[in-house]
Design a protein around this motif. Structure first.
Motif, mmCIF file in Angstrom:
data_model
loop_
_atom_site.group_PDB
_atom_site.id
_atom_site.type_symbol
_atom_site.label_atom_id
_atom_site.label_comp_id
_atom_site.label_asym_id
_atom_site.label_seq_id
_atom_site.Cartn_x
_atom_site.Cartn_y
_atom_site.Cartn_z
ATOM 1 N N PRO A 165 -6.664 40.221 -32.954
ATOM 2 C CA PRO A 165 -6.356 38.849 -31.924
ATOM 3 C C PRO A 165 -6.696 38.017 -33.149
ATOM 4 C CG PRO A 165 -8.133 39.683 -31.288
ATOM 5 C CD PRO A 165 -7.875 40.432 -32.092
ATOM 6 N N GLY A 166 -6.599 36.312 -32.403
ATOM 7 C CA GLY A 166 -6.659 35.041 -33.341
ATOM 8 C C GLY A 166 -8.346 35.037 -32.941
ATOM 9 N N CYS A 167 -8.978 34.837 -33.841
ATOM 10 C CA CYS A 167 -11.006 34.679 -33.744
ATOM 11 C C CYS A 167 -10.729 33.508 -32.916
ATOM 12 C CB CYS A 167 -11.369 35.354 -33.660
ATOM 13 S SG CYS A 167 -11.328 37.117 -33.106
ATOM 14 N N GLY A 168 -10.089 32.648 -34.506
ATOM 15 C CA GLY A 168 -10.601 31.697 -34.501
ATOM 16 C C GLY A 168 -11.432 30.313 -34.420
ATOM 17 N N VAL A 169 -10.529 29.775 -32.924
ATOM 18 C CA VAL A 169 -10.423 28.822 -32.075
ATOM 19 C C VAL A 169 -11.669 29.659 -31.276
ATOM 20 C CG1 VAL A 169 -9.803 27.451 -30.429
ATOM 21 C CG2 VAL A 169 -8.657 27.638 -32.403
ATOM 22 N N PRO A 170 -11.873 30.380 -30.722
ATOM 23 C CA PRO A 170 -13.029 30.982 -29.834
ATOM 24 C C PRO A 170 -14.619 30.726 -30.453
ATOM 25 C CG PRO A 170 -10.818 32.223 -29.399
ATOM 26 C CD PRO A 170 -10.970 31.486 -30.245
ATOM 27 N N ASN A 171 -14.012 31.448 -31.837
ATOM 28 C CA ASN A 171 -15.357 31.164 -32.163
ATOM 29 C C ASN A 171 -16.009 30.569 -32.433
ATOM 30 O OD1 ASN A 171 -17.369 33.255 -33.461
ATOM 31 N ND2 ASN A 171 -16.018 32.481 -35.958
ATOM 32 N N ARG A 172 -15.249 28.821 -32.757
ATOM 33 C CA ARG A 172 -15.713 27.946 -33.104
ATOM 34 C C ARG A 172 -15.917 27.379 -31.642
ATOM 35 N NH1 ARG A 172 -11.318 27.372 -36.100
ATOM 36 N NH2 ARG A 172 -10.096 26.487 -35.044
ATOM 37 N N LEU A 173 -15.387 27.613 -30.778
ATOM 38 C CA LEU A 173 -16.245 26.978 -29.505
ATOM 39 C C LEU A 173 -17.994 27.733 -28.812
ATOM 40 C CD1 LEU A 173 -12.366 27.029 -27.309
ATOM 41 C CD2 LEU A 173 -14.049 24.987 -28.321
ATOM 42 N N ALA A 174 -18.571 26.533 -29.024
ATOM 43 C CA ALA A 174 -19.848 27.699 -27.606
ATOM 44 C C ALA A 174 -19.618 28.058 -26.524
ATOM 45 C CB ALA A 174 -21.022 26.860 -28.505
ATOM 46 N N SER A 175 -19.030 27.061 -26.417
ATOM 47 C CA SER A 175 -18.674 27.298 -24.748
ATOM 48 C C SER A 175 -17.861 28.838 -24.314
ATOM 49 C CB SER A 175 -18.036 26.203 -24.222
ATOM 50 O OG SER A 175 -16.744 25.896 -24.599
ATOM 51 N N TRP A 176 -17.634 29.500 -25.156
ATOM 52 C CA TRP A 176 -16.786 30.743 -25.091
ATOM 53 C C TRP A 176 -17.268 32.082 -24.826
ATOM 54 C CZ3 TRP A 176 -16.257 36.227 -26.132
ATOM 55 C CH2 TRP A 176 -15.445 36.192 -25.825
ATOM 56 N N ASN A 177 -17.188 32.533 -23.893
ATOM 57 C CA ASN A 177 -17.544 33.434 -22.926
ATOM 58 C C ASN A 177 -17.222 35.097 -22.433
ATOM 59 O OD1 ASN A 177 -19.714 35.591 -22.203
ATOM 60 N ND2 ASN A 177 -21.072 33.827 -21.341
ATOM 61 N N THR A 178 -16.907 36.160 -22.604
ATOM 62 C CA THR A 178 -16.716 37.117 -20.839
ATOM 63 C C THR A 178 -16.691 37.048 -20.721
ATOM 64 O OG1 THR A 178 -15.148 39.683 -21.924
ATOM 65 C CG2 THR A 178 -17.084 39.333 -23.022
ATOM 66 N N ALA A 179 -16.094 37.355 -19.186
ATOM 67 C CA ALA A 179 -16.013 38.127 -17.979
ATOM 68 C C ALA A 179 -16.691 39.004 -17.976
ATOM 69 C CB ALA A 179 -15.375 37.367 -16.973
ATOM 70 N N ALA A 180 -16.035 39.774 -18.636
ATOM 71 C CA ALA A 180 -16.280 41.609 -18.535
ATOM 72 C C ALA A 180 -16.072 42.497 -19.801
ATOM 73 C CB ALA A 180 -14.900 41.936 -18.004
ATOM 74 N N PRO A 181 -16.697 44.019 -20.421
ATOM 75 C CA PRO A 181 -16.462 44.094 -20.971
ATOM 76 C C PRO A 181 -16.050 43.939 -21.997
ATOM 77 C CG PRO A 181 -17.841 44.991 -19.622
ATOM 78 C CD PRO A 181 -17.030 44.294 -18.662
ATOM 79 N N MET A 182 -15.734 44.325 -23.478
ATOM 80 C CA MET A 182 -14.820 44.003 -23.857
ATOM 81 C C MET A 182 -14.512 44.548 -25.371
ATOM 82 S SD MET A 182 -12.652 40.787 -26.632
ATOM 83 C CE MET A 182 -12.788 39.685 -24.528
ATOM 84 N N LEU A 183 -14.064 45.997 -26.107
ATOM 85 C CA LEU A 183 -12.609 46.294 -27.085
ATOM 86 C C LEU A 183 -12.444 45.623 -27.389
ATOM 87 C CD1 LEU A 183 -13.355 48.769 -28.604
ATOM 88 C CD2 LEU A 183 -11.719 49.748 -27.528
#
Length: 269
Positions: A165-183
């Protein structure tokens, strides 16, 4: 070890595994009817359904057939007893590929997240759906996984699989989280969606995100029999030059299929 041996056997036997395919329509976000391809095992459904979100090129070839990448993943997963649904976010809205468009009409965190939430709710309402689904996405669809995981609006999604995936924007957001386990799986040499941003993002959630990067692998490393090539004219790339490598890495592909199969098989409501 017996479980791993079975997965390897499934991979090598994939062309012989039967599955049932049909085209379906389901209610999407307001005003949208989603067309999708549905794959069912040729036998009982024994695990959670898998919701697959395609990349920026869509999931169909020019002749209208499903691309080999998605077909082979569906074959593997149905062979393990999972139903697989592939919603067409672009064609359902009369849109074509989004890879070369700077002004994209359909965004991972907007239209496609809404599609995923609607499709997950539809899936669990089906006889084969079960109590929850695993959401999986590739590239643009992998970015959709990230944005959906951050805000699934109560959708019945039990786990997430994000492929390059493109992780750039989520990585810059301190508020980003995942609601369930992820691979999260990506090639270390990916010059379309760079691995280092995904490594940093996963590093923030070591107990929630299982991250693995493949040395020397490019974007789309899990495509079957796709020679390495340079694609040009892309709207967004790591080097902002419109160019990126993509193609099969056989070892990475086989390992990714083992990891995903084991991850999905281990998901419980």
């Amino acid at each position: 070890m017996r479980h791993l041996a079975l997965l390897i056997l499934l991979l090598h036997a994939a062309p012989a595994l039967a599955m049932r395919q049909s085209t379906v329509e389901l209610p999407g976000p307001p005003g949208v009817t989603l067309r999708a391809e549905l794959y069912l095992p040729d036998g009982p459904v024994t695990g959670p359904a898998v919701l697959g979100m395609h990349g920026c090129a869509g999931f169909r070839r020019p002749d209208g057939q499903v691309s080999a990448l998605y077909r082979e993943w569906a074959r593997l997963l149905t062979g393990q007893g999972h139903a697989v649904l592939l919603p067409d976010s672009f064609g359902s809205r009369g849109q074509g590929e989004q890879c070369t468009r700077r002004e994209r009409a359909i965004l991972p965190g907007r239209e496609r997240r809404a599609d995923a939430i609607a499709a997950a709710r539809w899936l669990v309402a089906q006889p084969f759906g079960g109590p929850g689904v695993v959401m999986m996405g590739w590239s643009h669809g992998g970015s959709t996984v990230l944005w959906t995981a951050n805000n699934p609006e109560g959708a019945p999604i039990l786990a997430y699989v994000a492929m390059y995936p493109g992780c750039g924007v989520p990585n810059r957001l301190a508020s980003w989280n995942t609601a369930a386990p992820m691979l999260l799986l990506i090639g270390e040499a990916d010059d379309w969606t760079p691995a280092w941003t995904c490594q940093q993002l996963a590093g923030r959630f070591p107990d929630r995100i299982a991250y693995h990067a493949y040395p020397g692998a490019y974007h789309g490393f899990d495509a079957p029999n796709a020679p390495i090539r340079v694609r040009t004219g892309l709207a967004y790339t790591a080097g902002n030059n419109g160019q990126a490598h993509l193609g099969t890495d056989p070892a990475a592909r086989e390992d990714a299929m083992r990891r995903v199969a084991a991850f999905v098989a281990g998901v419980r409501p």
